[in-house]
Each structure stands twice: as structure tokens, then as C-alpha cells.
Scaffold this active site. Structure first.
Site, PDB file in Angstrom:
ATOM      1  N   CYS A   1       7.468  -3.975  15.763  1.00  7.40           N
ATOM      2  CA  CYS A   1       7.045  -2.875  16.657  1.00  7.40           C
ATOM      3  C   CYS A   1       5.610  -3.146  17.123  1.00  7.40           C
ATOM      4  O   CYS A   1       4.740  -3.505  16.331  1.00  7.40           O
ATOM      5  CB  CYS A   1       7.132  -1.530  15.938  1.00  7.40           C
TER       6      CYS A   1
ATOM      7  N   CYS B   1      -0.549   2.448   9.284  1.00 10.03           N
ATOM      8  CA  CYS B   1       0.309   1.724   8.350  1.00 10.03           C
ATOM      9  C   CYS B   1      -0.078   0.264   8.262  1.00 10.03           C
ATOM     10  O   CYS B   1      -0.184  -0.423   9.268  1.00 10.03           O
ATOM     11  CB  CYS B   1       1.753   1.745   8.836  1.00 10.03           C
TER      12      CYS B   1
ATOM     13  N   CYS C   1       3.725   8.492   0.326  1.00 10.62           N
ATOM     14  CA  CYS C   1       4.362   7.600   1.286  1.00 10.62           C
ATOM     15  C   CYS C   1       4.395   6.208   0.672  1.00 10.62           C
ATOM     16  O   CYS C   1       3.355   5.677   0.289  1.00 10.62           O
ATOM     17  CB  CYS C   1       3.547   7.600   2.579  1.00 10.62           C
TER      18      CYS C   1
ATOM     19  N   GLU D   1       0.817  -1.205   0.000  1.00 12.62           N
ATOM     20  CA  GLU D   1       0.000   0.000   0.000  1.00 12.62           C
ATOM     21  C   GLU D   1       0.850   1.253   0.000  1.00 12.62           C
ATOM     22  O   GLU D   1       1.994   1.265   0.458  1.00 12.62           O
ATOM     23  CB  GLU D   1      -0.994  -0.009   1.162  1.00 12.62           C
TER      24      GLU D   1
ATOM     25  N   CYS E   1       6.877  -6.859   7.250  1.00 10.46           N
ATOM     26  CA  CYS E   1       8.005  -6.303   8.003  1.00 10.46           C
ATOM     27  C   CYS E   1       8.380  -7.276   9.110  1.00 10.46           C
ATOM     28  O   CYS E   1       7.522  -7.938   9.681  1.00 10.46           O
ATOM     29  CB  CYS E   1       7.609  -4.951   8.597  1.00 10.46           C
TER      30      CYS E   1
ATOM     31  N   CYS F   1       2.332  -1.459  15.527  1.00  2.00           N
ATOM     32  CA  CYS F   1       2.286  -1.302  14.067  1.00  2.00           C
ATOM     33  C   CYS F   1       1.604  -2.490  13.399  1.00  2.00           C
ATOM     34  O   CYS F   1       1.918  -3.645  13.683  1.00  2.00           O
ATOM     35  CB  CYS F   1       3.699  -1.135  13.534  1.00  2.00           C
TER      36      CYS F   1
HETATM   37  N1  SAH Z   1      10.294   0.823   9.496  1.00  2.00           N
HETATM   38  C1  SAH Z   1      10.403   2.243   9.409  1.00  2.00           C
HETATM   39  C2  SAH Z   1       9.386   2.916   8.509  1.00  2.00           C
HETATM   40  C3  SAH Z   1       7.957   2.463   8.550  1.00  2.00           C
HETATM   41  S1  SAH Z   1       6.936   2.962   9.902  1.00  2.00           S
HETATM   42  C4  SAH Z   1      10.390   2.856  10.804  1.00  2.00           C
HETATM   43  O1  SAH Z   1      10.219   2.127  11.765  1.00  2.00           O
HETATM   44  O2  SAH Z   1      10.603   4.046  10.926  1.00  2.00           O
HETATM   45  C5  SAH Z   1       6.722   4.700   9.810  1.00  2.00           C
HETATM   46  C6  SAH Z   1       6.456   5.350  11.142  1.00  2.00           C
HETATM   47  O3  SAH Z   1       5.121   5.114  11.615  1.00  2.00           O
HETATM   48  C7  SAH Z   1       7.379   4.848  12.246  1.00  2.00           C
HETATM   49  O4  SAH Z   1       7.781   5.922  13.069  1.00  2.00           O
HETATM   50  C8  SAH Z   1       6.457   3.907  13.009  1.00  2.00           C
HETATM   51  O5  SAH Z   1       6.936   3.637  14.291  1.00  2.00           O
HETATM   52  C9  SAH Z   1       5.147   4.664  12.956  1.00  2.00           C
HETATM   53  N2  SAH Z   1       3.951   3.865  13.202  1.00  2.00           N
HETATM   54  C10 SAH Z   1       3.669   2.606  12.811  1.00  2.00           C
HETATM   55  N3  SAH Z   1       2.452   2.215  13.218  1.00  2.00           N
HETATM   56  C11 SAH Z   1       1.932   3.269  13.876  1.00  2.00           C
HETATM   57  C12 SAH Z   1       0.681   3.496  14.550  1.00  2.00           C
HETATM   58  N4  SAH Z   1      -0.252   2.544  14.612  1.00  2.00           N
HETATM   59  N5  SAH Z   1       0.509   4.703  15.123  1.00  2.00           N
HETATM   60  C13 SAH Z   1       1.450   5.656  15.051  1.00  2.00           C
HETATM   61  N6  SAH Z   1       2.627   5.507  14.449  1.00  2.00           N
HETATM   62  C14 SAH Z   1       2.876   4.320  13.872  1.00  2.00           C
END
Ligand code: SAH
Length: 348
Positions: free
Chosen positions: A116, A333, A105, A92, A112, A119
Site C-alpha cells: 500500500c 504504522c 494494536c 511493534e 508486509c 504505509c
Molecule cells: N494489512 C491490514 C492491517 C494493517 S494496516 C490492512 O491493510 O488493513 C491498518 C490500517 O492502517 C489499514 O487501514 C491501513 O491502510 C492503514 N494505514 C497504513 N498506513 C497508514 C498511514 N500512513 N496513514 C493512515 N492510515 C494508514
């Protein structure tokens, strides 16, 4: 397997074409069709002869993503695209309109592996890396669909871009190439969860892109609760890598800090963050966490968010709260792709 023609630089394409017995200017024409005019097949390259197009088809893959879903926000015009890749996987991408221009974006991997906790992109694990052409084509297809120029690209969709380092670098070179879309490196942001050795390698490339670090917590203890990668690299090592990036490139670091209610949004954490990054040439982007149904994290309340922001500001740290875009269209995301693949499975 056929070679991926849209992942070559112009110089590389020239040597491919000369191996086929073609002149340099044919490579220039083809490159222009692929990377400037954003066509989606060899047959659209009408100033190449049919016999050359057939020769190319025999030897090369022409990456072209298929748009399978498009959701548009009624609130702010944000668009979420679901694309199908050549092998049936899905990624996406998001299009956002800001007063300073149009931003896209993109995803850098299918799924992935970073895990985290808040996420959605990581819930089903990692499938594979995206090729340079698959990263580019997300932007090319959106440019074609909207009919508007993209001015900013953020690599903040699904995946960890620095875990796909070589393809990411080739992608950046192609995207900022004056013979292609010519997007200035200053308008490209790469976001990482903090792979320290790769951050240093990237610094040594001396590009002009912005590096965004997903910090999310000021201490190792707190960070480990949110991000498994924090077991591998300490906050101190991250800060050293950020300082090194700034020294090598002159580009200020952007810290992302997703505010999770009751977890990392107290004044204590704001103070610890100030102690950590105060005096650094940086910017902090506060992101009210977008809750996903598989986890019980909640977003911070408005009062806590404002209090956190004010505390940083009083200590002269550049800070913005990320404006929530596309709230009505599966904002977080990885949610759109996940919903799509899950409903496909339940139909089986
Ligand atoms: N892997 C990379 C890029 C992808 S995530 C990274 O970790 O930076 C892009 C950003 O969105 C990251 O800062 C991630 O921690 C944040 N993110 C992911 N899911 C989220 C959510 N549910 N709410 C807020 N931020 C989120």
C-alpha cells in the site's frame, strides 16, 4: 526445531503432556502460567517440579518477546513498544487508553508484502509470518508492563493478518479462550486490505470478531492508485465478500478509509462511497492519512474531512473520524520498527 509451547490450545497441550507421561492437570497448570499469568519463562512456573521444567526446556520453545524500546506519548498516554523476537527480528505494538477501555494494536507479520502506497510497514518488504504465540506475547508483555487489563485487541499493526490465516485463527482461539486472557471475540478486530477468498473463509468460521476492510477508495480505478491488491480483487468482489461475512456472522463490517489530500477526499468520492455502501449494515472509520517521508502523500485538511464526514452522515451512514493517538511518537504504522532497523544498519 523445538515445538512452540505457547501456540498450543489447552487440549493440544494436554496431549503433549501426556506424551511426556504427565497428567492432564499439569497441562492446566502450565496453560494458566502462560496464558493467564503471562509469565515469560518455564522457571517462573513454580508449581511445576524442576525435573518437569527441565524436560519441558529440552523439548519446547517458550516464546517471550523482549522489549527493546518504549515510547510514551506526553499528549494522550499512548505507548509504542518495539519488541525483539527470538530470531532477532523486530515488531511493534501500540497501547491506547480510551474511555471504553484499554486497546492494544498488534502486528501479524514481520514486514508486509501488500505494498500500500501510503504505509511505512511495507517499504522494506515481507520477512516472515508471526506465530500464534508471537502475536499473543505482544499482548502478554504489554499486560505485564502496564499492570492493566487489555479489553480490546486490534490486528492492525504491521502485516496482512489474512495472509497469515492459520496462525491468526489459532491466535484468536487462544486469546478468547476462557482459560487464558478471555478477551471476548466481540472485542477483537481484524483489519484486511481485502483478500477476498480469505474473507469468505473467515466468514465460514462464524466467529464473533469484527472484520475491518481497508477500502480507502470507492472505485477500482482510485483504489488501484493506492493499493496494489486492488489489481487482484475488484470493489464489487469486496462488497460481495463483506455482505457474505455479515450474513454468516451477523457482525457489521467496519470500513477504513484513509483520507489522502486531493486523492480520495472530494465530495465526488463521498458520493461514490454512499452509492457503494449505503444501506449496508456497516460503520466507516475515516483516518486522516499519516504522511510518511518516503512518499509525497499529504493528509486532508480539516474542512475536507468534515465535509466528507457530513456527507456520509446526511446519508445515514455510521461514521467516525479516528482520533489521532500518539502524534508525538512515530504514529504511522511501521515507523518505529523501520527507524530502529535503519539506525542499526547505519551503525554497522
Ligand atoms: N494489512 C491490514 C492491517 C494493517 S494496516 C490492512 O491493510 O488493513 C491498518 C490500517 O492502517 C489499514 O487501514 C491501513 O491502510 C492503514 N494505514 C497504513 N498506513 C497508514 C498511514 N500512513 N496513514 C493512515 N492510515 C494508514
Amino acid at each position: 526445531m523445538k515445538k512452540d509451547i505457547k501456540s498450543f490450545t489447552l487440549e493440544e497441550l494436554k496431549s503433549e503432556m501426556s506424551a511426556l507421561g504427565e497428567k492432564n492437570f499439569r497441562a492446566v497448570q502450565l496453560y494458566d502460567w502462560m496464558h493467564k499469568k503471562c509469565v515469560s519463562s518455564f522457571d517462573e512456573c513454580t508449581n511445576l517440579s524442576e525435573s518437569l521444567r527441565n524436560k519441558l526446556k529440552e523439548n519446547y520453545e517458550f516464546t517471550s518477546l523482549k522489549q527493546v524500546r518504549l515510547q510514551e506519548s506526553a499528549i494522550d498516554g499512548t505507548k509504542k513498544y518495539l519488541f525483539e523476537l527470538g530470531d532477532g527480528n523486530f515488531v511493534e505494538s501500540v497501547w491506547m487508553k480510551y474511555h471504553h477501555g484499554n486497546s492494544v494494536c498488534i502486528s501479524s507479520q514481520v514486514g508486509c508484502k501488500m505494498g500500500c502506497r501510503f504505509c511505512a510497514s511495507t517499504l522494506d518488504g515481507w520477512e516472515r509470518n508471526l506465530t500464534p504465540s508471537e502475536m499473543l506475547d505482544q499482548i502478554y508483555r504489554i499486560t505485564a508492563e502496564t499492570g492493566e487489563r487489555v479489553s480490546n485487541v486490534v490486528v492492525m499493526g504491521t502485516g496482512e493478518p489474512l495472509d497469515n490465516y492459520d496462525n491468526l485463527l489459532q491466535f484468536i482461539h487462544l486469546l478468547s479462550d476462557e482459560n487464558g486472557l478471555n478477551i471476548s471475540q466481540r472485542n477483537i478486530t481484524v483489519s484486511t486490505c481485502g483478500l477476498v477468498p480469505k474473507m469468505k473463509m473467515l466468514a465460514d468460521e462464524k466467529l464473533q470478531i469484527t472484520l475491518a476492510l481497508s477500502l480507502h477508495a470507492p472505485t477500482d480505478e482510485k483504489r488501484r492508485k493506492l493499493m496494489p491488491i486492488a489489481e487482484r480483487y475488484s470493489v464489487l468482489e469486496l462488497m460481495e465478500a463483506c455482505t457474505y461475512y455479515f450474513e454468516q456472522t451477523g457482525r457489521r463490517i467496519s470500513f477504513e478509509y484513509s483520507l489522502v489530500g486531493g486523492v480520495n477526499d472530494n465530495l465526488k468520492e463521498a458520493e461514490e462511497l454512499i452509492a457503494l455502501i449505503g444501506g449496508m449494515n456497516c460503520h466507516v472509520n475515516l483516518i486522516p492519512v499519516n504522511p510518511i517521508k518516503e512518499r509525497d502523500y499529504v493528509t486532508s485538511d480539516t474542512v475536507s474531512i468534515e465535509r466528507f464526514k457530513n456527507k456520509l452522515e446526511k446519508n445515514r451512514i455510521n461514521v467516525t473520524i479516528r482520533r489521532e493517538m500518539g502524534r508525538d511518537i512515530d504514529g504511522a504504522c511501521g515507523q518505529l520498527r523501520r527507524r530502529h532497523t535503519q539506525s542499526a544498519h547505519s551503525e554497522e
